[in-house]
Scaffold this active site. Structure first.
Site, short mmCIF file in Angstrom:
data_model
loop_
_atom_site.label_atom_id
_atom_site.label_comp_id
_atom_site.label_asym_id
_atom_site.label_seq_id
_atom_site.Cartn_x
_atom_site.Cartn_y
_atom_site.Cartn_z
N HIS B 122 8.84 5.75 1.28
CA HIS B 122 10.22 5.83 0.81
C HIS B 122 10.22 5.30 -0.62
O HIS B 122 9.41 4.45 -0.97
CB HIS B 122 11.06 4.93 1.72
CG HIS B 122 12.54 5.00 1.52
ND1 HIS B 122 13.17 4.38 0.48
CD2 HIS B 122 13.50 5.61 2.25
CE1 HIS B 122 14.48 4.60 0.57
NE2 HIS B 122 14.70 5.36 1.63
N ASP B 199 6.14 -1.77 5.34
CA ASP B 199 7.57 -1.46 5.28
C ASP B 199 7.98 -1.02 6.69
O ASP B 199 7.65 0.08 7.13
CB ASP B 199 7.81 -0.35 4.25
CG ASP B 199 9.18 0.31 4.39
OD1 ASP B 199 9.98 -0.13 5.24
OD2 ASP B 199 9.44 1.28 3.65
N GLN B 202 11.83 1.67 9.42
CA GLN B 202 12.06 2.62 10.52
C GLN B 202 11.48 2.14 11.85
O GLN B 202 11.63 2.80 12.86
CB GLN B 202 11.43 3.98 10.17
CG GLN B 202 12.06 4.67 8.98
CD GLN B 202 13.50 5.08 9.24
OE1 GLN B 202 13.92 5.27 10.38
NE2 GLN B 202 14.27 5.22 8.17
N LYS B 225 19.23 -0.53 10.24
CA LYS B 225 18.51 0.55 10.92
C LYS B 225 18.11 0.14 12.34
O LYS B 225 17.44 0.88 13.04
CB LYS B 225 17.28 0.96 10.12
CG LYS B 225 17.66 1.67 8.81
CD LYS B 225 16.46 2.31 8.14
CE LYS B 225 16.68 2.56 6.66
NZ LYS B 225 17.47 3.76 6.37
N CYS B 363 14.87 10.41 0.13
CA CYS B 363 14.34 9.34 -0.72
C CYS B 363 12.81 9.30 -0.68
O CYS B 363 12.21 8.22 -0.71
CB CYS B 363 14.89 7.97 -0.31
SG CYS B 363 16.62 7.81 -0.62
#
Lengths: 141, 405
Positions: B122, B199, B202, B225, B363
């Site tokens: 992202h 990261d 998600q 999220k 993104c």
């Protein structure tokens, strides 16, 4: 026909559709049928970037009237582009600059012109006005 | 026991509404998830009954808010199995977590060094590293992705050398749904002496996250999220790292003693939490993770995998359908393209049918260039989505495609 009369004609056409599907099917048809821009104008100079769907716009001054041609890679965008061109093309820059384009709201497509919409249409309207402004200055010289 | 999805839906009032006169089918969960009443109540209870600034008041409300805020930190630490709650730094979200790290690692990166990121990042886990490399005259190296949307681990292994100062990859791709083998990646990097940031934006909503098992030095995620409000997130940073890295922002809370000439900084995690924190957000994030925990992340994953498989299977019946992202290990995200159909047109018609999806680059513009496409339509699932919604979604796609072609 004046710009207002053309807007009225579009509003009447769209009033025949009872549900959104027919309305969008018609837009898609308009988009597909649009004999649009010369290929040579589909370059970066004429590109209005809207993040997702791209719009190309070209304008010529014919006599004292502005003639617009345009295209888009998304067909619904293209349908709306064709409506804008139909309404605004072939008019004096003064008239184009005065146009409020209320018809898009009345036929229920206003959301496509919201600045948050990633389709390039808002920038296209601005670009149309910029062309009209430039030609207005030229005509007044 | 079947997954109690109908009972769950009652916890999410926002789902029970009509858009364009059609029942809302919300499939934009990778952008943000909806919030259950339990989380909303936690946030509103804080403002109704507890609101007070933390860590400084002598009065009861402030003490209560401080206790709750620190309890939230402990719950979150336990949830991701951090060794200590001081390794949990509250931020605004993943983007701020990554930017925080990219700021404090400035001196760690020397001219000629390299940072490795994957091609499926992202923008928020790409641009901060790209800019840091520019500032420091370092190289940003991109680990490629194959046609299925899987990382090229051989490439990663080959590029790991003492010049590499960080590997930054996502746990789950927001475009492809790929679950990256983060534990393996960390092992490879650590064998070469390179620290790793994961990261996890998600990941929290779909899979178990155990930072010690993964072995990550840093792990970033957002509350919104994973059923918590926007504006709260976490940077997990291993204590040995965070203790020696410099502060990020300066101000109240992050200091120990201050004179007009000098300052000593506070200990972890306060050293990284300058200013008044988002206390309500932290409490609501605690509540969201408890909500997920009560349902069980394995059960959630199983439910979402059923939805993903069903949706994929049904979409594949459509002529000209191309699924973007076919990794062996994949979850909850379904990106696709249909021959001759622009994603924007498809998304517009789906919206008219009550189906909320995302279209475009998501993104991750470089990933799109890497895969030779200019955007996708993305449906992403959450624990409250139903098989019936999958049917509505795939029927709507078919209907829209027929209109557009």
């Amino acid at each position: 026909m004046t710009i207002e009369e053309k807007e009225q004609a579009v509003i009447e056409e769209f009033s025949m559709f009872e549900d959104w599907m027919d309305k969008y099917a018609y837009l898609i048809e308009l988009g597909k049928d649009l004999p649009v821009i010369e290929e040579k104008y589909k370059d970066n100079q004429h590109l209005i970037s809207g993040c997702q769907s791209r719009v190309w716009l070209h304008a010529d001054l014919v006599g004292n009237q502005v003639v617009f041609t345009a295209d888009s890679d998304a067909v619904i965008t293209k349908g709306i582009v064709s409506l804008l061109i139909r309404v605004l093309s072939g008019h004096h820059p003064d008239e184009i600059l005065k146009a409020r384009l209320g018809f898009l709201e009345q036929i229920g497509l206003k959301e496509h012109l919201s600045p948050t919409r990633a389709n390039g249409l808002t920038s296209m309207v601005k670009q149309i006005q910029l062309y009209a402004k430039a030609f207005q200055i030229k005509l007044n010289q | 026991m079947p997954f109690p999805v109908e009972k769950i839906r009652a916890d999410f009032p926002v789902l029970n509404q009509q858009v364009h006169d059609k029942p809302l089918v919300y499939l934009d969960n990778a952008a943000t998830t909806q919030k259950p009443v339990q989380v909303i109540n936690r946030l509103s209870d804080y403002y109704l009954k507890e609101n007070s600034n933390v860590h400084r008041g002598v009065h009861l409300l402030s003490q209560k808010a401080t206790e709750d805020y620190e309890k939230a930190r402990t719950t979150i630490a336990q949830y991701i199995n951090a060794a200590d709650s001081k390794e949990i730094i509250f931020t605004r979200g993943t983007t701020e977590s990554v930017n925080l790290l990219a700021t404090v690692l400035e001196e760690w990166i020397q001219p000629g060094d390299a940072i490795l990121v994957s091609a499926m990042e992202h923008h928020s886990n790409l641009v901060p590293w790209q800019q840091l490399c520019k500032r420091r005259n370092a190289d940003l190296k991109i680990v490629p992705v194959n046609d299925k949307g899987e990382l090229d681990l051989e490439f990663l292994k080959k590029k790991l050398n003492p010049q590499v100062k960080l590997v930054a990859v996502n746990h789950i791709s927001n475009v492809l749904g790929t679950i990256n083998p983060v534990k393996e990646i960390v092992k490879m990097a650590h064998d070469a002496g390179v620290p790793v940031l994961i990261d996890g934006a998600q990941a929290l909503a779909h899979t178990k996250v155990d930072v010690q098992e993964i072995g990550a030095d840093f792990y970033a995620f957002s509350g919104h999220k994973v059923y918590a409000p926007m504006g709260i997130g976490v940077l997990y940073g291993r204590e040995t790292w965070m203790r020696r890295l410099p502060p990020y922002q300066f101000g109240g809370e992050m200091i120990d003693r201050v004179s007009f000439d000098e300052v000593t900084f506070n200990e972890l995690p306060y050293k990284y939490e300058a200013g008044t924190p988002n206390v309500g957000g932290a409490l609501a994030l605690e509540s969201a993770l408890q909500y997920v925990q009560n349902l069980g992340i394995e059960a959630i994953r199983k439910h979402e995998d059923v939805l993903l498989e069903k949706a994929t299977h049904q979409l594949m019946k459509i002529n000209g359908m191309r699924i973007i992202g076919e990794a062996k290990d994949k979850t909850a995200v379904l990106s696709f393209l249909v021959d001759g159909v622009h994603p924007y047109d498809l998304g517009t018609l789906l919206d008219q049918m009550g189906v909320a999806v995302r279209t475009g680059y998501h993104c991750a513009e470089p990933l799109m260039q890497h895969m030779g496409i200019s955007g996708t339509v993305r449906a992403s699932f959450a624990l409250y989505n139903t098989e019936q919604e999958v049917d509505i979604f795939t029927e709507s796609v078919l209907k829209a495609v027929n209109m557009l072609r």
